[in-house]
Design a protein around this motif. Structure first.
Motif, PDB file in Angstrom:
ATOM      1  N   ARG A   1     -98.194  39.719 -68.611  1.00 23.82           N
ATOM      2  CA  ARG A   1     -98.557  38.330 -68.921  1.00 23.82           C
ATOM      3  C   ARG A   1     -98.251  37.421 -67.736  1.00 23.82           C
ATOM      4  O   ARG A   1     -99.049  36.552 -67.379  1.00 23.82           O
ATOM      5  CB  ARG A   1     -97.814  37.841 -70.165  1.00 23.82           C
TER       6      ARG A   1
ATOM      7  N   PHE B   1    -100.627  38.250 -64.823  1.00 27.50           N
ATOM      8  CA  PHE B   1    -101.957  37.675 -65.081  1.00 27.50           C
ATOM      9  C   PHE B   1    -102.001  36.236 -64.574  1.00 27.50           C
ATOM     10  O   PHE B   1    -102.922  35.836 -63.851  1.00 27.50           O
ATOM     11  CB  PHE B   1    -102.237  37.729 -66.585  1.00 27.50           C
TER      12      PHE B   1
ATOM     13  N   ARG C   1    -102.111  37.874 -73.474  1.00 22.29           N
ATOM     14  CA  ARG C   1    -102.440  38.279 -72.109  1.00 22.29           C
ATOM     15  C   ARG C   1    -101.870  37.362 -71.033  1.00 22.29           C
ATOM     16  O   ARG C   1    -101.647  37.796 -69.911  1.00 22.29           O
ATOM     17  CB  ARG C   1    -103.969  38.344 -71.954  1.00 22.29           C
TER      18      ARG C   1
END
Length: 209
Positions: free
Chosen positions: A14, A17, A144
């Motif tokens: 996460r 990302f 995400r």
């Protein structure tokens, strides 16, 4: 042990990302909402800017966390973030422009309330709220993206606190128990007491109190 390793890897992913998006676009914020589905109350949205070096243990989709854990993380996010903003659209606005547009309105208000101009926004879901900056919609974004997960927690906790306040104002509806969702208990209270000013009239086209 395998489950712990899996959660740890997902958490690292996460933050990775977001780091990639930051490198590509500059200042980014994560945006998420809470309260689209309930029959009563405001819809909430939060926008969060996390610094590059932020790492928050246990950060996850707010729906996967206990109320106690969300409350703990709320304070940690507020402390560690570069900026955050929580905004709403009222039940009246929901009835006037529909729940989707009211959610977008709350999101725009949240971004504008950051006090920092962002270069890029990560928005949970697949619908673009039309912000002043470029947007990337991220399906299941709260699983995400660290920034979106942080926003989901702030929005959820803030709305739950608001529903508890509504419970004190309208105790007969037991808002603290069902948070305004269409539970059997909530419908029973509506049948008994009718609507209050916080009910979303547009959600009751097929239901008469």
């Amino acid at each position: 042990m395998a489950e712990l390793l899996s959660k740890s890897l997902l958490l690292e992913n996460r933050f990775a990302f977001d780091s990639e998006k930051r490198a590509a676009h500059g200042i980014i914020c994560g945006i998420d909402e809470a309260g689209r589905g309930p029959l009563a109350g405001d819809v909430y949205a939060a926008a969060v800017i996390l610094p590059e070096d932020a790492f928050i243990e246990g950060l996850d989709d707010s729906k996967k966390l206990s109320e106690k854990k969300r409350e703990e993380l709320f304070d940690i996010i507020v402390e560690k973030c570069t900026a955050y903003s929580i905004a709403t659209a009222s039940a009246k606005e929901i009835d006037e422009v529909n729940i989707l547009n009211a959610t977008f309105l709350a999101m725009r208000r949240a971004v504008e309330g950051l006090g920092i101009k962002v270069d890029f926004a990560l928005v949970d879901g697949n619908r673009d709220p039309k912000l002043y900056c470029p947007v990337e919609t991220v399906v299941k974004g709260d699983s995400r993206s660290a920034s979106i997960a942080a926003a989901s927690i702030l929005a959820k906790v803030a709305r739950d606190r608001y529903m508890k306040a509504l419970d004190e104002k309208y105790p007969e509806y037991l808002f603290a128990k069902h948070k305004g969702y269409g539970t059997k208990l909530h419908y029973e209270m509506i049948a008994k007491y009718g609507f209050c000013p916080e009910h979303r009239q547009s959600f009751f086209k097929k239901h008469k109190a």
